[in-house]
Design an enzyme around this catalytic site. Structure first.
Site, PDB file in Angstrom:
ATOM      1  NE  ARG A 166       6.863   4.369   8.849  1.00 27.52           N
ATOM      2  CZ  ARG A 166       5.717   3.787   8.487  1.00 27.52           C
ATOM      3  NH1 ARG A 166       4.564   4.265   8.922  1.00 27.52           N
ATOM      4  NH2 ARG A 166       5.722   2.716   7.720  1.00 27.52           N
ATOM      5  CB  SER A 210      10.072   1.805   4.382  1.00 28.23           C
ATOM      6  OG  SER A 210       8.965   0.979   4.207  1.00 28.23           O
ATOM      7  CD  GLU A 225      10.280   4.571   8.042  1.00 25.74           C
ATOM      8  OE1 GLU A 225      10.044   3.992   6.972  1.00 25.74           O
ATOM      9  OE2 GLU A 225       9.922   4.132   9.145  1.00 25.74           O
TER      10      GLU A 225
HETATM   11  N1  EPU Z   1       5.051  -0.327  -5.228  1.00 26.01           N
HETATM   12  C1  EPU Z   1       5.620  -0.528  -6.472  1.00 26.01           C
HETATM   13  N2  EPU Z   1       6.888  -1.028  -6.513  1.00 26.01           N
HETATM   14  C2  EPU Z   1       7.583  -1.331  -5.402  1.00 26.01           C
HETATM   15  C3  EPU Z   1       7.003  -1.112  -4.131  1.00 26.01           C
HETATM   16  C4  EPU Z   1       5.726  -0.606  -4.074  1.00 26.01           C
HETATM   17  O1  EPU Z   1       5.024  -0.274  -7.504  1.00 26.01           O
HETATM   18  O2  EPU Z   1       8.714  -1.803  -5.545  1.00 26.01           O
HETATM   19  C5  EPU Z   1       3.672   0.154  -5.170  1.00 26.01           C
HETATM   20  C6  EPU Z   1       2.717  -0.955  -4.745  1.00 26.01           C
HETATM   21  O3  EPU Z   1       2.265  -1.695  -5.814  1.00 26.01           O
HETATM   22  C7  EPU Z   1       1.593  -0.178  -4.116  1.00 26.01           C
HETATM   23  C8  EPU Z   1       2.313   0.995  -3.477  1.00 26.01           C
HETATM   24  O4  EPU Z   1       3.552   1.130  -4.160  1.00 26.01           O
HETATM   25  O5  EPU Z   1       0.714   0.324  -5.074  1.00 26.01           O
HETATM   26  C9  EPU Z   1       2.516   0.832  -1.982  1.00 26.01           C
HETATM   27  O6  EPU Z   1       3.313  -0.315  -1.716  1.00 26.01           O
HETATM   28  P1  EPU Z   1       3.227  -1.117  -0.324  1.00 26.01           P
HETATM   29  O7  EPU Z   1       1.830  -1.464  -0.017  1.00 26.01           O
HETATM   30  O8  EPU Z   1       4.238  -2.208  -0.378  1.00 26.01           O
HETATM   31  O9  EPU Z   1       3.591  -0.062   0.771  1.00 26.01           O
HETATM   32  P2  EPU Z   1       4.682   1.096   0.850  1.00 26.01           P
HETATM   33  O10 EPU Z   1       3.998   2.395   0.726  1.00 26.01           O
HETATM   34  O11 EPU Z   1       5.805   0.819  -0.090  1.00 26.01           O
HETATM   35  C10 EPU Z   1       4.366   1.414   3.435  1.00 26.01           C
HETATM   36  C11 EPU Z   1       5.214   1.474   4.666  1.00 26.01           C
HETATM   37  C12 EPU Z   1       5.645   0.080   5.094  1.00 26.01           C
HETATM   38  C13 EPU Z   1       4.404  -0.743   5.370  1.00 26.01           C
HETATM   39  C14 EPU Z   1       3.542  -0.769   4.080  1.00 26.01           C
HETATM   40  C15 EPU Z   1       2.224  -1.432   4.304  1.00 26.01           C
HETATM   41  C16 EPU Z   1       6.350   3.619   4.605  1.00 26.01           C
HETATM   42  C17 EPU Z   1       7.652   4.342   4.441  1.00 26.01           C
HETATM   43  N3  EPU Z   1       6.392   2.305   4.442  1.00 26.01           N
HETATM   44  O12 EPU Z   1       5.179   0.931   2.377  1.00 26.01           O
HETATM   45  O13 EPU Z   1       6.370   0.195   6.309  1.00 26.01           O
HETATM   46  O14 EPU Z   1       4.734  -2.071   5.737  1.00 26.01           O
HETATM   47  O15 EPU Z   1       3.251   0.591   3.657  1.00 26.01           O
HETATM   48  O16 EPU Z   1       1.423  -0.637   5.104  1.00 26.01           O
HETATM   49  O17 EPU Z   1       5.329   4.240   4.895  1.00 26.01           O
HETATM   50  C18 EPU Z   1       8.569   0.400   7.193  1.00 26.01           C
HETATM   51  O18 EPU Z   1       8.248   1.537   7.559  1.00 26.01           O
HETATM   52  O19 EPU Z   1       9.719  -0.060   7.411  1.00 26.01           O
HETATM   53  C19 EPU Z   1       7.618  -0.395   6.430  1.00 26.01           C
HETATM   54  C20 EPU Z   1       7.938  -1.575   5.913  1.00 26.01           C
END
Ligand code: EPU
Length: 336
Positions: free
Chosen positions: A163, A236, A332
């Site tokens: 990012r 995010s 972010e």
């Molecule tokens: N999780 C939870 N609770 C929540 C949210 C997530 O326990 O409320 C856990 C999930 O179960 C999983 C882990 O956290 O084990 C990761 O969750 P997720 O796959 O939803 O991805 P993220 O790390 O929360 C990142 C990006 C997203 C992108 C997703 C998928 C960042 C800041 N965000 O989110 O990007 O869509 O991975 O690749 O890196 C964005 O930047 O606006 C965005 C949506």
């Protein structure tokens, strides 16, 4: 060139803040942009926006907001395996992803439905499901704000990281992206190992095609992320923090189910959304700002929230995560 005074930014920020810009200028070509910058007659400060999907306005903007209407796709190089497409910064990012899928080109499909515009993809290094914009970017064409001169950055010169890019750090506010050249593949290149992509594909028992993968990525995103047309948000809100492996191992003794992703030899990335949920914030609100009930990494405007209210909620979330896990998390989203 479009030049407007006291212009509402309501449709230029996905948080849905009804704030005003003293001046709003939209240019349609590099030449128009250069002329505008060289005249130096604009009201400062200058803020360049894309789709407004990563911004949080704390109030009216007293300077000049610039927006690109540079459009178009051009194939600038091609081999038997790859194709390089130069895209105008003002194109909608997901239109570009759809275009690559229509042409059966591989590389961009995991980035389906990310809001925003092409120019911002090169600044933010947008990413999802194991792919980042930097994996596709060959070159970024820009104009220097101070001089109005062109400059092309190679991928390496953009200093991409999670990012991050040079355009957000050392050169913040100094260059405006006009075109981005992406390299796509003609032969299959899949990234299916992130999260539930593979299980969703298997559940449907559908053949592995770009169209099917795009449909599944879109569905996963729509299930978790609120539609900004209905509920103001900026995806995010926080970045996932990168912490030393030792710190992670210590935390794992207390929280054995804490997820992580590799981030280099001695570090791991931990999902901020998981920690925010464990702090009890999921679905909670402060004033008109809330933590989304299906993805705790997303802050939402519950209707009529001010930027201050969202920042207040964000600060409370940051403090909880620090208290419970001893980890600092950072937005972010850009505060304006
Ligand atoms: N999780 C939870 N609770 C929540 C949210 C997530 O326990 O409320 C856990 C999930 O179960 C999983 C882990 O956290 O084990 C990761 O969750 P997720 O796959 O939803 O991805 P993220 O790390 O929360 C990142 C990006 C997203 C992108 C997703 C998928 C960042 C800041 N965000 O989110 O990007 O869509 O991975 O690749 O890196 C964005 O930047 O606006 C965005 C949506």
């Amino acid at each position: 060139m479009k030049e407007l005074k006291d212009y509402s930014l309501l449709h230029h920020n996905t948080f849905g803040m009804d704030v005003y810009a003293a001046y709003f200028v939209e240019y349609g070509s590099e030449d128009e942009l250069c002329t505008f910058l060289k005249q130096k007659s604009y009201k400062l400060p200058l803020l360049h926006i894309g789709g407004g999907s990563n911004l949080l306005f704390s109030g009216n903007f007293e300077g000049t907001v610039l927006h690109s209407a540079i459009k178009g796709y051009e194939i600038v190089a091609e081999t038997s395996d790859t194709v390089d497409v130069r895209v105008g910064a003002g194109e909608v990012w997901d239109d570009f992803v759809a275009y690559t899928v229509q042409h059966n080109w591989y590389g961009a499909v995991n980035l389906s439905l990310i809001p925003g515009e092409v120019g911002a993809s090169a600044v933010q290094n947008i990413g999802a499901y194991g792919v980042e914009a930097k994996d596709l970017i060959v070159a970024v064409d820009t104009v220097c704000v101070d001089t109005g001169e062109f400059r092309r950055f190679t991928n390496k010169e953009c200093e991409y990281a999670y990012r991050k890019s040079i355009f957000k750090l050392d050169l913040k506010g100094k260059y405006i992206v006009t075109y981005v050249t992406y390299r796509l593949h003609k032969q299959p290149v899949w990234h299916l190992d992130y999260g539930n992509i593979r299980t969703e594909l298997e559940k449907e028992a559908c053949p592995l095609t770009l169209e099917n993968l795009r449909r599944i990525v879109i569905r996963i995103r729509e299930d978790k992320l609120p539609d900004p047309a209905q509920t103001g948000n900026a995806g995010s809100f926080f970045m996932n923090p990168v912490i030393p492996k030792e710190q992670f191992e210590a935390l794992r003794r207390t929280y054995p189910d804490m997820p992580s992703y590799p981030a280099g030899e001695n570090f791991v990335k931990v999902p901020a959304g998981w920690m925010i949920e464990r702090c009890g914030w999921k679905g909670k609100s402060l004033g008109h700002a809330g933590v989304h009930s299906r993805q705790a990494l997303v802050l939402v405007n519950l209707g009529g929230a001010t930027g201050q209210e969202v920042m207040h909620l964000a600060n409370a979330v940051v403090a909880s995560v620090k208290e419970k896990f001893g980890i600092d998390i950072y937005p972010e989203v850009n505060y304006i």
